[in-house]
Structures are given as C-alpha cells and as structure tokens.
Design a protein around this motif. Structure first.
Motif, PDB file in Angstrom:
ATOM      1  N   LEU A   1      -2.293  -4.474 -21.673  1.00 42.43           N
ATOM      2  CA  LEU A   1      -2.289  -3.987 -23.046  1.00 42.43           C
ATOM      3  C   LEU A   1      -2.828  -2.567 -23.082  1.00 42.43           C
ATOM      4  CD1 LEU A   1      -3.806  -7.068 -24.956  1.00 42.43           C
ATOM      5  CD2 LEU A   1      -1.387  -6.535 -24.613  1.00 42.43           C
TER       6      LEU A   1
ATOM      7  N   LYS B   1      -5.625  -3.246 -27.602  1.00 43.47           N
ATOM      8  CA  LYS B   1      -6.869  -3.992 -27.436  1.00 43.47           C
ATOM      9  C   LYS B   1      -7.808  -3.757 -28.617  1.00 43.47           C
ATOM     10  CE  LYS B   1      -6.803  -3.741 -22.363  1.00 43.47           C
ATOM     11  NZ  LYS B   1      -7.504  -3.213 -21.161  1.00 43.47           N
TER      12      LYS B   1
ATOM     13  N   LEU C   1      -6.670  -5.803 -31.582  1.00 43.17           N
ATOM     14  CA  LEU C   1      -6.975  -7.223 -31.396  1.00 43.17           C
ATOM     15  C   LEU C   1      -8.462  -7.494 -31.573  1.00 43.17           C
ATOM     16  CD1 LEU C   1      -4.731  -8.267 -28.358  1.00 43.17           C
ATOM     17  CD2 LEU C   1      -4.520  -9.063 -30.716  1.00 43.17           C
TER      18      LEU C   1
ATOM     19  N   ALA D   1       1.235  -6.259 -28.913  1.00 43.46           N
ATOM     20  CA  ALA D   1       0.283  -7.060 -28.137  1.00 43.46           C
ATOM     21  C   ALA D   1       0.696  -8.530 -28.132  1.00 43.46           C
ATOM     22  CB  ALA D   1      -1.123  -6.901 -28.719  1.00 43.46           C
TER      23      ALA D   1
ATOM     24  N   LEU E   1       1.804 -10.691 -24.782  1.00 44.78           N
ATOM     25  CA  LEU E   1       1.035 -11.873 -24.428  1.00 44.78           C
ATOM     26  C   LEU E   1       1.872 -13.148 -24.492  1.00 44.78           C
ATOM     27  CD1 LEU E   1      -2.190 -10.924 -26.403  1.00 44.78           C
ATOM     28  CD2 LEU E   1      -2.092 -11.262 -23.919  1.00 44.78           C
TER      29      LEU E   1
ATOM     30  N   GLY F   1      -2.751 -14.749 -30.111  1.00 44.39           N
ATOM     31  CA  GLY F   1      -2.873 -13.563 -29.266  1.00 44.39           C
ATOM     32  C   GLY F   1      -4.310 -13.261 -28.899  1.00 44.39           C
TER      33      GLY F   1
ATOM     34  N   LYS G   1      -5.559 -15.822 -26.314  1.00 42.94           N
ATOM     35  CA  LYS G   1      -5.048 -15.610 -24.957  1.00 42.94           C
ATOM     36  C   LYS G   1      -5.618 -14.335 -24.353  1.00 42.94           C
ATOM     37  CE  LYS G   1      -0.878 -15.909 -22.161  1.00 42.94           C
ATOM     38  NZ  LYS G   1       0.576 -16.209 -22.164  1.00 42.94           N
ATOM     39  N   ALA G   2      -5.763 -13.277 -25.149  1.00 44.63           N
ATOM     40  CA  ALA G   2      -6.328 -12.029 -24.632  1.00 44.63           C
ATOM     41  C   ALA G   2      -7.758 -12.238 -24.155  1.00 44.63           C
ATOM     42  CB  ALA G   2      -6.274 -10.948 -25.714  1.00 44.63           C
TER      43      ALA G   2
ATOM     44  N   LEU H   1      -8.896  -9.658 -21.319  1.00 47.20           N
ATOM     45  CA  LEU H   1      -8.390  -8.356 -21.759  1.00 47.20           C
ATOM     46  C   LEU H   1      -9.258  -7.795 -22.882  1.00 47.20           C
ATOM     47  CD1 LEU H   1      -4.565  -9.200 -21.763  1.00 47.20           C
ATOM     48  CD2 LEU H   1      -5.807  -7.813 -20.090  1.00 47.20           C
TER      49      LEU H   1
END
Length: 249
Positions: free
Chosen positions: A181, A186, A189, A219, A223, A231, A234-235, A240
C-alpha cells in the motif's frame, strides 16, 4: 478485553477454538454472550466439533444448541436465510418488520427468545469468489441495546473473520504478504480505524474528500477486501498498519 487486545491475541493463535473463545469473551463484555459463526455459501472444512454445515462455531445455551441442531433449524433460520439480502449488520428485530416471515421462521425466532437469545445482531461477512459468512451476537438481557453496540461488534466480527481466514488458509495458498500500500493509502486506513469519516480525513491530510475515497478504494482493492472495516482488519493482520490503541479515560 478491548479490540486492540483481541487483535494482538488473535494474531498469536492458530487454533479456531482459541480464536472463537476470544471472540466470545470480547462480545460478552459488550453484553452479547451468545455467538454463532457460519459459512453460508460454501462448506468451510475447519469447524468446531458438533457443528454441521453451515455452522462453523456456536456458543449458546446448551438446550437451545441441542434443539437447534437436532431440528435442523439452520435450514429455516430467518437470520441464515436473510443474511444474503443485507450488505451491513442488521438487528434480528428488523427481520419481521422488513420481511413477511414464514411460520417456521417466526417459530425459530420465538423459540430463540424463549431460550434466552432476546436481542440479536448479525454481521454479513464477504470473501473471495462470492463467499458469504455471518457472525451473530445475541444477548440474554432484556435491556440490551443492540443499536448502541453495532459498530463495535461489526469491527470485532471482521477482525475475527480475517484471523480465521488465516488459520483456515491452505498451506499452498498465495502469500498475502506481497500486498503493498502507498503511504497515503495507509494514512487513510489508519484514520478510518480511528473512526474518522472521509471528510474529516480530508481535513486532516489537507486533501479533498474525493481523494480520500480514491485512496481508500485503491487500498480495499489491493487487499482484496469487501469494505473499509474488512480492509482495516486485513491491513492490521498483514502488519501494514497498526491496530488503534484503546482510549484512556
């Protein structure tokens, strides 16, 4: 156990039972002590003992569990039947208002209430290739406030779902660690994880709301996730971004 602690513990286990126990612990602190996880459009090979498809894991009053399984209520459960019609979490109390339920569906809801599952919230969970799962939370308390807990339980459900996917993933599957990403993706998110809207994030980052939405969509696409909450989960799982720290009173 807050969401931050749940994420930390979930990342350290490879046991479905341990992960599900963590979920039950967190949900119980929200007042929702009964939890069920099911795979609706596919057969999940990893399940807790005694859980026939579509059930994967179930924690409910023993008498209700026995009746639900013996009478195969999961075949006529309105929560199971109606989950594909929702894109967001829904309250069980909504079902009778929004749909003309069949007599067998009404019976399942009524017997569940009599068994102590008085207020319920279900979270549809989306995966690759049209996979649909659901986590349901139920409270035995008359004064439970489902609407007041939807956001927290929704986030908890998605974090569990992502952690479970890692546990159940075949050993020869593609490695998610290749996901990359941009720093701006990032940042967006991270701020969503802190509860900020696209408009608020735009003000913080000094960009337009449309730009924030653009980065978030990118993003989510990278993902391979279904929405922002998925998202973020999972990040965090892929390291991440960091999990949001709990607020200190």
């Amino acid at each position: 156990m807050n969401l931050f602690s749940f994420i930390e513990c979930a990342n350290q286990t490879q046991s479905l039972k341990a992960l599900f126990d963590l979920l039950v612990t967190c949900a119980s602190e929200e007042g929702f002590t009964e939890v069920t996880y099911g795979a609706l459009t596919f057969v999940e090979p990893l399940r807790l003992p005694g859980c026939p498809p579509p059930l994967v894991a179930m924690k409910a009053p023993p008498d209700w569990c026995q009746r639900y399984l013996e009478r195969r209520y999961y075949a006529v459960d309105p929560v199971v039947r109606r989950t594909p019609m929702y894109a967001e979490p829904f309250l069980w109390d909504q079902l009778a208002k929004e749909y003309q339920l069949q007599e067998c569906e009404q019976r399942v809801l009524e017997e569940a209430r009599q068994a102590g599952l008085k207020h319920g919230i279900s979270v549809p969970l989306f995966g690759p290739a049209g996979r649909l799962s659901v986590i349901s939370f139920a409270s035995c308390f008359d004064d439970a406030d489902p609407e007041g807990h939807v956001m927290r339980l929704n986030s908890l459900a998605w974090h569990f779902h992502v952690a479970f996917a890692e546990i159940a993933k075949p050993s020869n599957s593609a490695c998610d660690s290749k996901v990359t990403l941009s720093e701006r993706e990032k940042d967006c998110l991270r701020w969503v994880a802190e509860g900020k809207s696209s408009w608020e994030i735009g003000k913080i980052l000094n960009v337009s709301e449309n730009t924030v939405n653009f980065h978030l969509k990118n993003a989510i696409r990278k993902l391979g996730t279904a929405n922002r909450t998925h998202g973020i989960a999972k990040a965090i799982r892929l390291c991440l971004i960091s999990a949001p720290m709990p607020m200190v009173a």
